[in-house]
Scaffold this motif. Sequence first.
Motif, PDB file in Angstrom:
ATOM      1  N   LYS A   1      85.855 107.966 -36.407  1.00  0.00           N
ATOM      2  CA  LYS A   1      87.048 108.912 -35.923  1.00  0.00           C
ATOM      3  C   LYS A   1      88.210 108.366 -36.338  1.00  0.00           C
ATOM      4  CE  LYS A   1      84.840 108.715 -30.800  1.00  0.00           C
ATOM      5  NZ  LYS A   1      84.147 107.884 -29.762  1.00  0.00           N
ATOM      6  N   ASN A   2      88.283 107.636 -37.655  1.00  0.00           N
ATOM      7  CA  ASN A   2      89.416 106.957 -38.139  1.00  0.00           C
ATOM      8  C   ASN A   2      89.639 107.956 -39.766  1.00  0.00           C
ATOM      9  OD1 ASN A   2      90.717 104.875 -36.172  1.00  0.00           O
ATOM     10  ND2 ASN A   2      89.197 103.739 -36.829  1.00  0.00           N
ATOM     11  N   LEU A   3      88.741 108.684 -39.279  1.00  0.00           N
ATOM     12  CA  LEU A   3      89.178 109.407 -40.805  1.00  0.00           C
ATOM     13  C   LEU A   3      89.927 110.213 -40.179  1.00  0.00           C
ATOM     14  CD1 LEU A   3      84.843 110.543 -41.839  1.00  0.00           C
ATOM     15  CD2 LEU A   3      87.298 109.103 -43.328  1.00  0.00           C
ATOM     16  N   LYS A   4      90.499 110.325 -41.852  1.00  0.00           N
ATOM     17  CA  LYS A   4      91.873 111.498 -41.348  1.00  0.00           C
ATOM     18  C   LYS A   4      91.398 113.187 -42.065  1.00  0.00           C
ATOM     19  CE  LYS A   4      95.930 108.094 -41.891  1.00  0.00           C
ATOM     20  NZ  LYS A   4      96.799 107.351 -42.682  1.00  0.00           N
ATOM     21  N   PRO A   5      92.300 113.667 -41.542  1.00  0.00           N
ATOM     22  CA  PRO A   5      91.973 115.442 -42.063  1.00  0.00           C
ATOM     23  C   PRO A   5      92.266 114.806 -43.742  1.00  0.00           C
ATOM     24  CG  PRO A   5      93.428 115.466 -40.409  1.00  0.00           C
ATOM     25  CD  PRO A   5      92.669 114.198 -40.453  1.00  0.00           C
TER      26      PRO A   5
ATOM     27  N   LEU B   1      79.267 109.052 -50.216  1.00  0.00           N
ATOM     28  CA  LEU B   1      79.419 110.208 -51.714  1.00  0.00           C
ATOM     29  C   LEU B   1      81.392 109.879 -50.837  1.00  0.00           C
ATOM     30  CD1 LEU B   1      78.364 112.363 -53.901  1.00  0.00           C
ATOM     31  CD2 LEU B   1      78.232 113.335 -51.919  1.00  0.00           C
ATOM     32  N   LEU B   2      81.707 110.385 -52.081  1.00  0.00           N
ATOM     33  CA  LEU B   2      83.005 110.582 -52.276  1.00  0.00           C
ATOM     34  C   LEU B   2      83.567 111.628 -51.225  1.00  0.00           C
ATOM     35  CD1 LEU B   2      85.370 109.402 -54.869  1.00  0.00           C
ATOM     36  CD2 LEU B   2      84.175 108.235 -53.544  1.00  0.00           C
ATOM     37  N   LYS B   3      82.625 113.026 -51.478  1.00  0.00           N
ATOM     38  CA  LYS B   3      82.662 114.150 -50.649  1.00  0.00           C
ATOM     39  C   LYS B   3      82.676 113.826 -49.365  1.00  0.00           C
ATOM     40  CE  LYS B   3      80.618 118.718 -51.259  1.00  0.00           C
ATOM     41  NZ  LYS B   3      79.900 119.918 -51.316  1.00  0.00           N
ATOM     42  N   SER B   4      82.185 112.792 -49.377  1.00  0.00           N
ATOM     43  CA  SER B   4      81.645 112.908 -47.575  1.00  0.00           C
ATOM     44  C   SER B   4      83.186 112.971 -46.732  1.00  0.00           C
ATOM     45  CB  SER B   4      80.945 112.072 -46.909  1.00  0.00           C
ATOM     46  OG  SER B   4      80.877 111.005 -47.498  1.00  0.00           O
ATOM     47  N   PHE B   5      84.439 112.698 -47.253  1.00  0.00           N
ATOM     48  CA  PHE B   5      85.287 112.100 -46.977  1.00  0.00           C
ATOM     49  C   PHE B   5      86.376 112.888 -46.712  1.00  0.00           C
ATOM     50  CE2 PHE B   5      83.994 107.689 -48.917  1.00  0.00           C
ATOM     51  CZ  PHE B   5      84.217 107.208 -47.782  1.00  0.00           C
ATOM     52  N   PHE B   6      86.228 114.367 -47.477  1.00  0.00           N
ATOM     53  CA  PHE B   6      87.329 115.866 -47.109  1.00  0.00           C
ATOM     54  C   PHE B   6      86.359 115.943 -45.932  1.00  0.00           C
ATOM     55  CE2 PHE B   6      87.596 113.978 -51.920  1.00  0.00           C
ATOM     56  CZ  PHE B   6      88.677 114.119 -51.439  1.00  0.00           C
ATOM     57  N   SER B   7      87.932 116.348 -45.570  1.00  0.00           N
ATOM     58  CA  SER B   7      87.526 117.367 -44.477  1.00  0.00           C
ATOM     59  C   SER B   7      87.976 118.363 -43.666  1.00  0.00           C
ATOM     60  CB  SER B   7      86.671 116.419 -42.930  1.00  0.00           C
ATOM     61  OG  SER B   7      88.605 115.310 -42.525  1.00  0.00           O
ATOM     62  N   GLU B   8      87.650 119.290 -43.204  1.00  0.00           N
ATOM     63  CA  GLU B   8      89.625 119.682 -42.006  1.00  0.00           C
ATOM     64  C   GLU B   8      89.329 119.051 -41.232  1.00  0.00           C
ATOM     65  OE1 GLU B   8      87.391 123.610 -41.352  1.00  0.00           O
ATOM     66  OE2 GLU B   8      86.849 123.804 -43.748  1.00  0.00           O
ATOM     67  N   ALA B   9      91.383 120.411 -40.450  1.00  0.00           N
ATOM     68  CA  ALA B   9      92.109 119.595 -39.725  1.00  0.00           C
ATOM     69  C   ALA B   9      91.468 120.139 -38.445  1.00  0.00           C
ATOM     70  CB  ALA B   9      93.282 119.592 -40.114  1.00  0.00           C
ATOM     71  N   ILE B  10      91.992 119.625 -37.821  1.00  0.00           N
ATOM     72  CA  ILE B  10      91.725 120.180 -36.310  1.00  0.00           C
ATOM     73  C   ILE B  10      92.930 120.517 -35.341  1.00  0.00           C
ATOM     74  CG2 ILE B  10      90.433 120.877 -33.966  1.00  0.00           C
ATOM     75  CD1 ILE B  10      87.961 120.766 -35.571  1.00  0.00           C
TER      76      ILE B  10
ATOM     77  N   GLU C   1      85.166 113.893 -36.957  1.00  0.00           N
ATOM     78  CA  GLU C   1      85.771 112.801 -35.328  1.00  0.00           C
ATOM     79  C   GLU C   1      84.774 114.168 -33.955  1.00  0.00           C
ATOM     80  OE1 GLU C   1      89.202 111.894 -32.226  1.00  0.00           O
ATOM     81  OE2 GLU C   1      89.289 111.761 -34.461  1.00  0.00           O
ATOM     82  N   VAL C   2      85.446 115.473 -34.718  1.00  0.00           N
ATOM     83  CA  VAL C   2      84.738 116.693 -33.361  1.00  0.00           C
ATOM     84  C   VAL C   2      83.007 116.444 -33.639  1.00  0.00           C
ATOM     85  CG1 VAL C   2      84.559 118.820 -32.822  1.00  0.00           C
ATOM     86  CG2 VAL C   2      86.451 117.891 -33.541  1.00  0.00           C
ATOM     87  N   LYS C   3      82.278 116.245 -34.979  1.00  0.00           N
ATOM     88  CA  LYS C   3      81.244 116.308 -34.706  1.00  0.00           C
ATOM     89  C   LYS C   3      80.607 115.288 -34.642  1.00  0.00           C
ATOM     90  CE  LYS C   3      81.195 119.337 -39.775  1.00  0.00           C
ATOM     91  NZ  LYS C   3      80.744 118.762 -40.736  1.00  0.00           N
TER      92      LYS C   3
ATOM     93  N   ILE D   1      82.593 120.786 -22.979  1.00  0.00           N
ATOM     94  CA  ILE D   1      83.880 119.369 -23.385  1.00  0.00           C
ATOM     95  C   ILE D   1      84.553 118.959 -23.752  1.00  0.00           C
ATOM     96  CG2 ILE D   1      81.973 117.371 -24.199  1.00  0.00           C
ATOM     97  CD1 ILE D   1      79.304 118.179 -22.922  1.00  0.00           C
ATOM     98  N   LEU D   2      84.064 119.122 -25.008  1.00  0.00           N
ATOM     99  CA  LEU D   2      85.800 119.245 -26.283  1.00  0.00           C
ATOM    100  C   LEU D   2      86.299 120.052 -25.421  1.00  0.00           C
ATOM    101  CD1 LEU D   2      82.864 120.318 -29.473  1.00  0.00           C
ATOM    102  CD2 LEU D   2      83.684 118.121 -28.554  1.00  0.00           C
ATOM    103  N   LYS D   3      87.150 120.750 -24.863  1.00  0.00           N
ATOM    104  CA  LYS D   3      88.555 120.641 -24.556  1.00  0.00           C
ATOM    105  C   LYS D   3      89.126 120.704 -22.870  1.00  0.00           C
ATOM    106  CE  LYS D   3      87.725 126.107 -25.536  1.00  0.00           C
ATOM    107  NZ  LYS D   3      88.138 127.676 -24.331  1.00  0.00           N
TER     108      LYS D   3
END
Length: 489
Positions: free
Chosen positions: A373-377, A411-420, A432-434, A458-460
């Motif tokens: 949950k502390n991962l930033k986009p 894997l370094l690739k796992s730290f990259f994610s899209e923003a919501i 964080e949503v996942k 639930i997410l909304k």
Amino acid sequence: MLKQNLQQKLLQKLSPQQIQFIKLLQVPTVSLDTRIKEELEENPALEDLSLTNLNEPEDQYPDRDPEEDTYKDEEKGEADEFNIDDYLQEDNVNEYGSRYDQNGDDDDERKEIPIAVQSSFFESLQQQLDLLPLSDKDFRIGRQIIGSLDDDGYLRRPITSLTDDLAFSQNVFAEDEEVEDMLKVIQGFDPAGVGARSLQECLLIQLRKKEYDPIVKKAIMVVEHYLDEFTRKHYDKLEKSLNMSSDELRGVVNEILKLNPKPGDSNEVNTKQMQVIPDFHISNNDGFLILTLNSKNAPELRVSRSYQEMFEHYEKASSKDKKLKEAVQFVKQKLDSAKWFIDAIKQRQQTLLKTMNAIMQYQYEFFLTGDDKNLKPMILKDIADRINMDISTVSRVANSKYVQTEFGTFLLKSFFSEAIQTESGEEVSNKEVKKILEEHIGNEDKQHPLADEKLTEILKDAGYNIARRTVAKYREQMNIPVARLRREL
């Protein structure tokens, strides 16, 4: 008719050194050692200091004048300089290797994990076949059947094809019924279910080996007549069709779930498992993160000293014929190649550290806590802008490199994610949503699993305004089936 015209084009070409660096950059640590060994074999001017005698005197050539490391082509009248100091470094100084060798004993890293000796799946079947009192014809039919099984233990080929193979390849003329009879014999081998021609037959073979149990008899009925309803988890239909209570059906379902759908995997030992060797190590020193590069990424390489002697012999030679000139050109080519390779290794190390340091600073909170949950986009462009490099360079680093932390190896690739964007306008990572989705699905009532529509609500309610199709996409990315297939009795 021939036409002549002018065109103006802007082309960008990579130098051989740049191409070599790009190829080295995308090589993972587990393969880097192999790549260096290949280069050492191809280029005699390159040496690995770990394999040479490091106790040799520092100055092997006390009488040499450093200014004599050049030669003149007297016939051309031009000075063609070969400064050997450009290619050599001192034996007792490892400019780029010692700084990163901070990860324990190299001897421990070189130890290989012993692999237990065990018979393979096909060898086990052949051994069982050897123990049977069979005629020569039946034995050859059985051997043909075993050789025709796939890795899952299934016989995917029709009986007629086996009959034809026996006739043409082994000169054994057998009827289809004889092959069928021998197949039934092999279906009695261990592991149970081997030699089946379909999933249904595989499950039935395993169940019929313990048919004395009343629950097993009902399980046979389900697999034989209602396998489609079982796989789709239409338990209501099964209860009505078989006139069973929920408790009875639960026992039948549990019995079927114990079976092995791929008996060929049960005896096979995978001796070539991929070993993940982290490229980086991040340690937490009282809230201060320390990044180190794996010592395997910093090999101790140098240019060979023996090539210096070749230049000295050439300088002292009274006559410089064509063959000697060709030899010195070959030496120069190998020296250049060795120097370029060492420079590419240095540049690789610098790029790896620069990229990983930027990722660590960007995701500092995550590396302190290990909480998703502390991962930033974060996208590739964010890191590329920080280190002033191309996005493709960051991509090559992220796709094949691993970092070891106190919370595991990633894997370094796992730290990259899209923003919501949340309802409050704050941007959060889709990871964080996942994570929230995974927690709710893990805690759901398995008799009444949560549908995608309910998960969206639930997410909304939690402030994440995303569409149902996005929830379905994230669920599929986490390999979580739909609600109906998650249902349990």
